[in-house]
Design a protein around this motif. Structure first.
Motif, PDB file in Angstrom:
ATOM      1  N   GLU A 139       0.392  -1.308  -0.390  1.00  0.00           N
ATOM      2  CA  GLU A 139      -0.056  -0.021  -0.022  1.00  0.00           C
ATOM      3  C   GLU A 139       0.965   1.551   0.255  1.00  0.00           C
ATOM      4  OE1 GLU A 139      -3.659   2.050   2.444  1.00  0.00           O
ATOM      5  OE2 GLU A 139      -2.406   0.083   3.431  1.00  0.00           O
ATOM      6  N   ARG A 141       3.765   1.668  -0.956  1.00  0.00           N
ATOM      7  CA  ARG A 141       4.339   1.684  -2.857  1.00  0.00           C
ATOM      8  C   ARG A 141       3.188   2.186  -3.618  1.00  0.00           C
ATOM      9  NH1 ARG A 141       6.195  -3.725  -1.594  1.00  0.00           N
ATOM     10  NH2 ARG A 141       5.374  -4.173  -2.921  1.00  0.00           N
ATOM     11  N   ILE A 142       2.221   2.141  -3.727  1.00  0.00           N
ATOM     12  CA  ILE A 142       1.436   2.691  -4.348  1.00  0.00           C
ATOM     13  C   ILE A 142       0.890   4.041  -4.293  1.00  0.00           C
ATOM     14  CG2 ILE A 142      -0.781   2.176  -5.118  1.00  0.00           C
ATOM     15  CD1 ILE A 142      -1.157  -0.638  -4.432  1.00  0.00           C
ATOM     16  N   LYS A 143       1.335   4.162  -3.157  1.00  0.00           N
ATOM     17  CA  LYS A 143       0.359   5.788  -2.500  1.00  0.00           C
ATOM     18  C   LYS A 143       1.547   6.721  -3.014  1.00  0.00           C
ATOM     19  CE  LYS A 143      -2.304   4.919   1.371  1.00  0.00           C
ATOM     20  NZ  LYS A 143      -2.709   5.077   2.951  1.00  0.00           N
ATOM     21  N   GLN A 144       2.940   5.851  -2.921  1.00  0.00           N
ATOM     22  CA  GLN A 144       3.787   6.392  -3.161  1.00  0.00           C
ATOM     23  C   GLN A 144       4.174   6.649  -4.948  1.00  0.00           C
ATOM     24  OE1 GLN A 144       7.566   4.694  -2.008  1.00  0.00           O
ATOM     25  NE2 GLN A 144       7.729   4.810  -0.190  1.00  0.00           N
ATOM     26  N   VAL A 145       3.266   5.771  -5.695  1.00  0.00           N
ATOM     27  CA  VAL A 145       4.033   5.817  -6.745  1.00  0.00           C
ATOM     28  C   VAL A 145       2.130   7.080  -7.776  1.00  0.00           C
ATOM     29  CG1 VAL A 145       2.457   4.703  -9.328  1.00  0.00           C
ATOM     30  CG2 VAL A 145       4.530   3.514  -7.729  1.00  0.00           C
ATOM     31  N   CYS A 146       1.932   7.356  -6.529  1.00  0.00           N
ATOM     32  CA  CYS A 146       0.043   7.850  -6.853  1.00  0.00           C
ATOM     33  C   CYS A 146       1.161   9.502  -7.023  1.00  0.00           C
ATOM     34  CB  CYS A 146      -0.968   7.789  -5.864  1.00  0.00           C
ATOM     35  SG  CYS A 146      -1.539   6.368  -6.601  1.00  0.00           S
ATOM     36  N   GLU A 147       1.765   9.594  -5.932  1.00  0.00           N
ATOM     37  CA  GLU A 147       2.309  10.746  -5.384  1.00  0.00           C
ATOM     38  C   GLU A 147       3.586  11.501  -6.701  1.00  0.00           C
ATOM     39  OE1 GLU A 147       4.026  10.793  -1.642  1.00  0.00           O
ATOM     40  OE2 GLU A 147       2.480  10.290  -0.812  1.00  0.00           O
ATOM     41  N   ARG A 148       4.129  10.621  -7.084  1.00  0.00           N
ATOM     42  CA  ARG A 148       4.477  10.776  -8.119  1.00  0.00           C
ATOM     43  C   ARG A 148       3.621  11.671  -9.853  1.00  0.00           C
ATOM     44  NH1 ARG A 148       8.230   6.731  -6.076  1.00  0.00           N
ATOM     45  NH2 ARG A 148       7.295   5.126  -8.067  1.00  0.00           N
ATOM     46  N   THR A 149       2.904  10.783  -9.986  1.00  0.00           N
ATOM     47  CA  THR A 149       2.358  11.035 -11.122  1.00  0.00           C
ATOM     48  C   THR A 149       0.920  11.581 -10.709  1.00  0.00           C
ATOM     49  OG1 THR A 149       0.598   8.667  -9.773  1.00  0.00           O
ATOM     50  CG2 THR A 149       3.011   8.523 -11.307  1.00  0.00           C
ATOM     51  N   GLU A 151      -1.722  10.949  -9.475  1.00  0.00           N
ATOM     52  CA  GLU A 151      -3.300  10.475  -9.571  1.00  0.00           C
ATOM     53  C   GLU A 151      -3.534   9.780  -8.107  1.00  0.00           C
ATOM     54  OE1 GLU A 151      -5.019   5.999 -10.773  1.00  0.00           O
ATOM     55  OE2 GLU A 151      -2.299   6.192 -11.436  1.00  0.00           O
ATOM     56  N   TYR A 153      -5.290   8.385  -4.602  1.00  0.00           N
ATOM     57  CA  TYR A 153      -5.196   7.320  -3.965  1.00  0.00           C
ATOM     58  C   TYR A 153      -6.642   6.624  -4.080  1.00  0.00           C
ATOM     59  CZ  TYR A 153      -4.020   2.681  -0.954  1.00  0.00           C
ATOM     60  OH  TYR A 153      -4.376   1.937   0.009  1.00  0.00           O
TER      61      TYR A 153
END
Length: 312
Positions: A139, A141-149, A151, A153
């Motif tokens: 979870e 890691r998914i939040k980190q990806v969302c912050e970078r993109t 998007e 969460y």
């Protein structure tokens, strides 16, 4: 059903004063006839209704008087109900298999139970236990990806990741192509949880053999109870119980006992309308009607040339 309805049809000669005769007998299906409750002052039904029961059309429902053997030519058409007496029943007999009705349902249920079991219960064969810390890190890691993109969460993202991860995990431990393979997992100490964490895969002991054996025993008992409900020995029903085929001597003596004890009264009931027909048309006749049955003898009492193996 322990009983049946017969229609007696008389000739038309009595209309002009000539002697009457019964010209034919007709069987009425059991489900199409009903006895009319006796009127006041009478102990027995005096009429029979014939129609399309249980929802008869009044336009096609017919009322007939009950046939009187003492006055067989009294009515042009009459009906009589013949039956074997049932305990504590006034008019209609109770089928002898009524007490075994539940067993009859069980007797044919084994195949459906096993089919349903194979389709449903056997689908769950493994219990997979996953550590919560694994999903917490996923979870994060998914939040980190969302912050970078940029998007937003949502919780559904984690659920989709769980579904995909479990499908990949399950594909490596199930299926024919994975038979004989092994899987290695490790556990680590989590100081926050004060316990070891890791993936655990445990097979579920569903005790399939015990369940199937129990169902087979129930089915065997149901088969025996069902045939007994019809007054028939399981040996004569060609039942193979507990993988044991009945011997020839068992079948022979079961048949002899059945013929000696179970068929005399049915003979009298089945042949009674025909006997009354003959007695009415031929008063004083000595003719008696019955059912013919072959007397079965043991093979040792039969001459060698007439034995079954010689005529097969």
């Amino acid at each position: 059903m322990q009983g049946f309805f017969i229609k007696f049809v008389r000739n038309r000669a009595p209309r002009v004063g000539n002697p009457g005769r019964l010209v034919r007998l007709e069987h009425i299906p059991y489900q199409k006839a009903r006895l009319v409750y006796p009127p006041d002052g009478e102990d027995e039904p005096q009429e029979v209704l014939v129609g399309d029961f249980p929802y008869p059309d009044p336009a096609y429902t017919y009322r007939y008087p009950v046939f009187d053997p003492a006055h067989p030519f009294k009515y042009p058409v009459s009906v009589k109900y013949y039956n074997i007496y049932s305990f504590c029943k006034d008019f209609m007999s109770t089928p002898r298999f009524l007490g075994a009705l539940d067993w009859l349902e069980l007797a044919g249920g084994l195949a459906a139970i096993l089919i349903a079991y194979n389709e449903n219960a056997s689908a769950i064969s493994l219990h997979i236990e996953s550590p919560q810390s694994y999903w917490d890190r996923a979870e994060a890691r998914i939040k980190q990806v969302c912050e970078r993109t940029g998007e937003k969460y949502t919780a559904q993202m984690l659920e989709d990741f769980k579904d995909e991860a479990m499908e990949k995990f399950a594909s490596n431990i199930t299926g024919r192509q994975n038979a004989g393979k092994y899987m290695h997992t490790t556990k680590f100490w989590n100081p926050e949880a004060n316990n070891f964490e890791g993936w655990t895969v445990e097979p579920l002991d569903k005790k399939i053999k015990d369940y199937v054996d129990a169902q087979i025993k129930i089915s065997n008992k149901a088969d025996a109870a069902a045939t007994s409900g019809f007054g028939l020995d399981p040996v004569l029903s060609n039942l193979i119980i507990e993988n044991k085929l009945s011997s020839g001597s068992e079948k022979l003596y079961s048949l002899k006992v059945y013929n000696a004890s179970e068929t005399a009264i049915p003979d009298m009931i089945l042949c009674k309308p025909l006997q009354q027909y003959i007695n009415a048309n031929f008063p004083g006749t000595a003719t008696k009607v019955g059912l013919y049955r072959t007397i079965v003898e043991a093979e040792q009492n039969v001459s060698p040339s007439n034995r079954m193996k010689e005529n097969a």
